[in-house]
Motif scaffolding. Structure first.
Motif, PDB file in Angstrom:
ATOM      1  N   SER A  81       0.809  -1.228   0.000  1.00 22.31           N
ATOM      2  CA  SER A  81       0.000   0.000   0.000  1.00 22.31           C
ATOM      3  C   SER A  81       0.842   1.278   0.000  1.00 22.31           C
ATOM      4  CB  SER A  81      -0.967   0.001   1.189  1.00 22.31           C
ATOM      5  OG  SER A  81      -1.939  -1.006   1.043  1.00 22.31           O
ATOM      6  N   PRO A  82       1.907   1.382   0.817  1.00 19.22           N
ATOM      7  CA  PRO A  82       2.727   2.608   0.767  1.00 19.22           C
ATOM      8  C   PRO A  82       3.386   2.819  -0.593  1.00 19.22           C
ATOM      9  CG  PRO A  82       3.129   1.412   2.810  1.00 19.22           C
ATOM     10  CD  PRO A  82       2.318   0.507   1.931  1.00 19.22           C
ATOM     11  N   ALA A  83       3.897   1.747  -1.214  1.00 24.06           N
ATOM     12  CA  ALA A  83       4.552   1.873  -2.522  1.00 24.06           C
ATOM     13  C   ALA A  83       3.548   2.279  -3.596  1.00 24.06           C
ATOM     14  CB  ALA A  83       5.223   0.552  -2.896  1.00 24.06           C
ATOM     15  N   VAL A  84       2.357   1.712  -3.549  1.00 27.85           N
ATOM     16  CA  VAL A  84       1.322   2.052  -4.524  1.00 27.85           C
ATOM     17  C   VAL A  84       0.846   3.485  -4.302  1.00 27.85           C
ATOM     18  CG1 VAL A  84      -0.969   1.459  -5.401  1.00 27.85           C
ATOM     19  CG2 VAL A  84       0.617  -0.359  -4.746  1.00 27.85           C
ATOM     20  N   SER A  85       0.689   3.874  -3.040  1.00 28.77           N
ATOM     21  CA  SER A  85       0.271   5.242  -2.726  1.00 28.77           C
ATOM     22  C   SER A  85       1.264   6.258  -3.275  1.00 28.77           C
ATOM     23  CB  SER A  85       0.145   5.419  -1.207  1.00 28.77           C
ATOM     24  OG  SER A  85      -0.852   4.573  -0.668  1.00 28.77           O
TER      25      SER A  85
END
Length: 202
Positions: A101-105
């Motif tokens: 989720s952090p990388a995609v965000s």
């Protein structure tokens, strides 16, 4: 006997943890090195470790638990059923992509949260016309898993009828797609069995 059982359980837990962490780290690096194709679409390459790709392929070939995917269009697609062992690649991918989720965000420029990860198999007659995903999907990642004609990858369109790019169907590559009113995409080249991993974020 009890000690040996506990030791085996601990070894399985550690193996599962390493598998998931290694997958998540590799995929996060792929996302960081993405190639922008449109303001809402990026190509990703070398998404998963090579041995994990082989593991997923073997799992999907042997899998006996499938369900029909309920889509807006009537297409020959089936999905791996959720009822799988906790050490299966299906479950492990769920936990690995949850950590992304952090990388995609960072990739799309705003906060998103993991929703679900699935594995799909599209039959040889599969096509899907240009469309925009429904509001339940904010960001999608699709990773191609098997060998097929490169021409059967997903296309993106500047409008409902104008193709601007086709993601070549090459194993262990894929795309990130930010769902917007302009994110038209589809696949109009039948004739191949396509297997892929699909994760969505909201």
């Amino acid at each position: 006997m009890g000690i040996n059982k506990e030791r085996r359980q601990l070894m399985h837990l550690l193996e599962n943890f390493d598998y998931i962490q290694r997958t998540a780290k590799h995929a996060a690096e792929s996302i960081a090195n993405r190639t922008r194709i449109a303001s809402w679409a990026w190509r990703i390459e070398n998404v998963l470790p090579d041995d994990i790709i082989v593991d997923i392929r073997d799992f999907m070939t042997a899998n006996q638990k499938w369900e029909t995917e309920q889509l807006e269009f009537d297409v020959p697609r089936r999905a791996v059923h959720w009822d799988q062992a906790s050490t299966s690649p299906y479950r492990r991918m769920h936990y690995a992509f949850q950590q992304l989720s952090p990388a995609v965000s960072e990739a799309v420029g705003h906060q998103v949260d993991f929703q679900h990860c699935n594995m799909w198999e599209d039959g040889t007659e599969y096509i899907i016309p240009p469309h925009v995903d429904n509001d339940s999907i904010r960001v999608a990642i699709q990773v191609y898993l098997n060998d097929a004609d490169e021409d059967c990858g997903t296309s993106i369109y500047s409008s409902q009828n104008t193709e601007i790019y086709k993601f070549p169907f090459i194993s262990n590559t894929g795309y990130i797609m930010h769902n917007t009113p302009d994110s038209w995409h589809g696949m109009m080249t039948p004739g191949n069995v396509r297997r892929s991993l699909y994760a969505n974020y909201r």
